[in-house]
Design a protein around this motif. Structure first.
Motif, PDB file in Angstrom:
ATOM      1  N   ASN A 142       0.865  -1.174   0.000  1.00  0.00           N
ATOM      2  CA  ASN A 142       0.000   0.000   0.000  1.00  0.00           C
ATOM      3  C   ASN A 142       0.909   1.233   0.000  1.00  0.00           C
ATOM      4  OD1 ASN A 142      -2.075   1.631   2.497  1.00  0.00           O
ATOM      5  ND2 ASN A 142      -2.041   1.897   0.285  1.00  0.00           N
ATOM      6  N   GLU A 143       1.371   1.574  -1.221  1.00  0.00           N
ATOM      7  CA  GLU A 143       2.407   2.595  -1.336  1.00  0.00           C
ATOM      8  C   GLU A 143       2.438   3.151  -2.751  1.00  0.00           C
ATOM      9  OE1 GLU A 143       7.233   2.837  -0.250  1.00  0.00           O
ATOM     10  OE2 GLU A 143       6.121   0.954  -0.094  1.00  0.00           O
ATOM     11  N   ASN A 144       2.814   4.393  -2.879  1.00  0.00           N
ATOM     12  CA  ASN A 144       3.045   4.985  -4.190  1.00  0.00           C
ATOM     13  C   ASN A 144       4.139   4.184  -4.894  1.00  0.00           C
ATOM     14  OD1 ASN A 144       4.860   6.816  -5.923  1.00  0.00           O
ATOM     15  ND2 ASN A 144       2.987   8.033  -5.771  1.00  0.00           N
ATOM     16  N   GLY A 145       3.890   3.769  -6.122  1.00  0.00           N
ATOM     17  CA  GLY A 145       4.823   2.900  -6.827  1.00  0.00           C
ATOM     18  C   GLY A 145       6.209   3.492  -7.014  1.00  0.00           C
ATOM     19  N   ALA A 148       7.967   3.335  -3.733  1.00  0.00           N
ATOM     20  CA  ALA A 148       8.331   1.948  -3.432  1.00  0.00           C
ATOM     21  C   ALA A 148       9.578   1.545  -4.208  1.00  0.00           C
ATOM     22  CB  ALA A 148       7.173   1.017  -3.766  1.00  0.00           C
ATOM     23  N   LEU A 149       9.634   1.939  -5.472  1.00  0.00           N
ATOM     24  CA  LEU A 149      10.775   1.604  -6.323  1.00  0.00           C
ATOM     25  C   LEU A 149      12.068   2.180  -5.741  1.00  0.00           C
ATOM     26  CD1 LEU A 149      11.450   0.222  -9.071  1.00  0.00           C
ATOM     27  CD2 LEU A 149      11.195   2.485 -10.125  1.00  0.00           C
ATOM     28  N   LYS A 150      12.014   3.424  -5.286  1.00  0.00           N
ATOM     29  CA  LYS A 150      13.192   4.077  -4.698  1.00  0.00           C
ATOM     30  C   LYS A 150      13.556   3.446  -3.353  1.00  0.00           C
ATOM     31  CE  LYS A 150      12.203   8.602  -6.785  1.00  0.00           C
ATOM     32  NZ  LYS A 150      11.781  10.002  -6.506  1.00  0.00           N
ATOM     33  N   ARG A 151      12.536   3.130  -2.554  1.00  0.00           N
ATOM     34  CA  ARG A 151      12.792   2.575  -1.217  1.00  0.00           C
ATOM     35  C   ARG A 151      13.395   1.172  -1.303  1.00  0.00           C
ATOM     36  NH1 ARG A 151      10.188  -0.985   1.562  1.00  0.00           N
ATOM     37  NH2 ARG A 151       8.299  -0.890   0.301  1.00  0.00           N
TER      38      ARG A 151
END
Length: 392
Positions: A142-145, A148-151
Motif C-alpha cells: 500500500n504505497e506509491n509505486g 516503493a521503487l526508490k525505497r
C-alpha cells in the motif's frame, strides 16, 4: 474494506440479485441492517460488470469488488493474458496495481511480483482477492509505486506501469504528460531499476508524439479485442537504439489477427493501386490505429482502391488481418442503378465516402442485416462506387 460483505447470506443475496434492477432493490430495501446498503449495491454493480471482463474473479467465491469505476478502468483478462505473454524472468514490479488483474497474470510468468497501490482500501481488497485466488507469489504494497521503487532500491527484470488517465476532476486525459505518474519524467528512473519497462497507454494517444516522448522504445503493441482497440503497450529496453517494431493484434474468438512492421517501414513502403478485383479486404482497427496503410499493401502484396479509402483488393485470396470478402459486383453510386439490384437488406460500410451509413440507408431504403455486404467507397478515378460483397 468491510469484511461483513463476505458473510454467506450477503454473498448469496448479491449473487441472487445480479440482474435485478437496482432501483427495485433500493425501493424494497436491503434486508441487512448491520451494513450500509450502498456497499451491497456497489458489490452487485461491480460484479455484474465482471461477468465477461473478469470471468476468473466472477466465478470465484468470496471475491471482494471495488467500485464500478475501478472495474471499468481495469484490464480485461484477455488483454492481461496478452501482456503476460510478453514478459519473462524472475522479478516484476507493477507500480500502478489497481484491481490487480495484470499483476495476477504476470505472476503466472514471473517468480516474484510486487503490486503497488496507493489507495489503502483497494490495496486491502486486492490482497484479500489474491489470497482467495490462491496466488502465493505476489506481495501487495500500500504505497506509491515510485516511492516503493526508490525505497526497495533493487533491480527488476520488468517494471510495469499503467498511468492513470483521469485528472483530479475525474475527467479523462489523453496526453502522456497529463497522466499520473508522468512516465515521460520518470522513464530514466524506470530504466535505472529495470532493463525492460512496459507502459500501457490509452488507445487515443498519438503514436508519433508518444514515440517522441519516450526513449529506448523497442516495441509497440496495439491490442484490439473484437476489433476495438483497447490499449497501446510500449516496451522500453535500456539503451535500445534500433528501429521501433510495431505489432498489431486483434484478439477474436478464432484466435489472433497479427500484422507486424517497423515504424519507418510505413513511410518508405510504396502501396500499389488498382480497380476492384475478385477479393476485398478491410483492415482491423489495430492496423488502422497503427496507420499501416502502405505497409499492408507492400508486405501482403495486395492493392489499394484509393489512397484514402484503406480498402484492399486482390485476384488471389490471401490471409489477412481483418475481414475478407468476395466482390460479387461493383456498380456506380447511383440510386436508379442500385434499385435494379433489388437489395432491401444488407450490412453497410463506408470508407472515404461523403454520406454516413444512416444517410445511405435512408436514401436507398436499405434495412440492416442479412448476408449481403455493401461497401460505399471511392475508386482510383475519384468516382463513388458500391461494392456488393459476400463474406468469406
Amino acid at each position: 474494506m468491510n469484511k461483513d460483505i463476505l458473510d454467506t447470506d450477503i454473498q448469496l443475496f448479491i449473487n441472487n440479485n445480479l440482474y435485478t434492477d437496482v432501483s427495485d432493490l433500493i425501493l424494497k430495501g436491503i434486508p441487512f441492517n448491520h451494513i450500509d446498503s450502498k456497499l451491497i449495491i456497489e458489490q452487485i454493480e461491480a460484479k455484474k460488470r465482471s461477468v465477461k471482463k473478469l470471468p476468473t474473479w466472477f466465478n470465484s467465491e468470496n471475491i471482494y469488488y471495488p467500485n464500478k469505476l475501478n472495474i471499468e478502468q481495469t484490464s480485461s483478462e484477455i488483454t492481461a493474458k496478452y501482456k503476460a505473454d510478453l514478459v519473462s524472468g524472475n522479478s516484476l514490479i507493477d507500480l500502478t496495481g489497481g484491481f490487480g488483474v495484470d499483476t495476477y497474470y504476470f505472476s503466472k510468468q514471473i517468480s516474484t511480483v510486487i503490486h503497488c497501490e496507493i489507495n489503502s482500501g483497494l490495496s486491502e481488497i486486492v490482497k484479500h482477492n489474491y489470497k482467495t485466488l490462491n496466488v502465493p507469489n505476489i506481495e501487495c504494497l500500500n504505497e506509491n509505486g515510485i516511492d516503493a521503487l526508490k525505497r526497495i532500491d533493487e533491480t527488476f527484470d520488468w517494471i510495469y506501469i499503467d498511468p492513470s488517465r483521469r485528472d483530479d476532476a475525474k475527467k479523462k486525459v489523453f496526453l502522456l504528460s497529463d497522466c499520473e505518474p508522468n512516465v515521460k519524467t520518470f522513464q530514466g528512473l524506470f530504466l535505472k531499476y529495470a532493463k525492460n519497462v512496459m507502459i500501457k497507454t490509452s488507445p487515443l494517444l498519438d503514436i508519433k508524439a508518444t514515440k517522441n516522448d519516450l526513449k529506448y522504445v523497442n516495441e509497440l503493441h496495439i491490442v484490439a479485442v473484437n476489433n476495438e482497440v483497447k490499449e497501446l503497450l510500449w516496451i522500453l529496453e535500456r539503451n535500445y537504439k534500433s528501429e521501433l517494431k510495431i505489432k498489431t493484434t486483434n484478439l477474436v474468438k478464432s484466435g489472433q489477427q497479427v500484422f507486424e512492421f517497423n515504424f519507418e517501414e510505413e513511410s518508405t513502403a510504396i502501396a500499389k493501386y488498382s480497380a476492384p478485383m475478385v477479393f476485398l479486404y478491410e483492415p482491423n482497427s489495430a492496423i488502422l490505429k497503427a496507420g499501416a496503410f502502405n505497409a499492408v499493401s507492400a508486405l501482403l502484396n495486395i492493392t489499394k482502391l484509393h489512397k484514402h479509402s484503406h480498402l484492399y483488393t486482390s485476384d488471389a485470396l490471401v490471409e489477412f488481418p481483418g475481414r475478407r470478402f468476395k466482390i460479387e459486383k461493383a456498380i456506380p453510386f447511383n440510386k436508379k442503378i442500385f434499385a435494379k439490384e433489388k437489395i432491401s437488406k444488407a450490412n453497410v460500410t463506408t470508407r472515404n465516402f461523403p454520406l454516413s451509413v444512416g444517410d445511405i440507408r435512408k436514401k436507398l431504403k436499405i434495412k440492416d442485416g442479412g448476408n449481403i455486404y455493401l461497401f460505399f467507397t471511392t475508386n482510383l478515378s475519384d468516382e463513388k462506387i458500391i461494392l456488393i460483397c459476400s463474406k468469406i
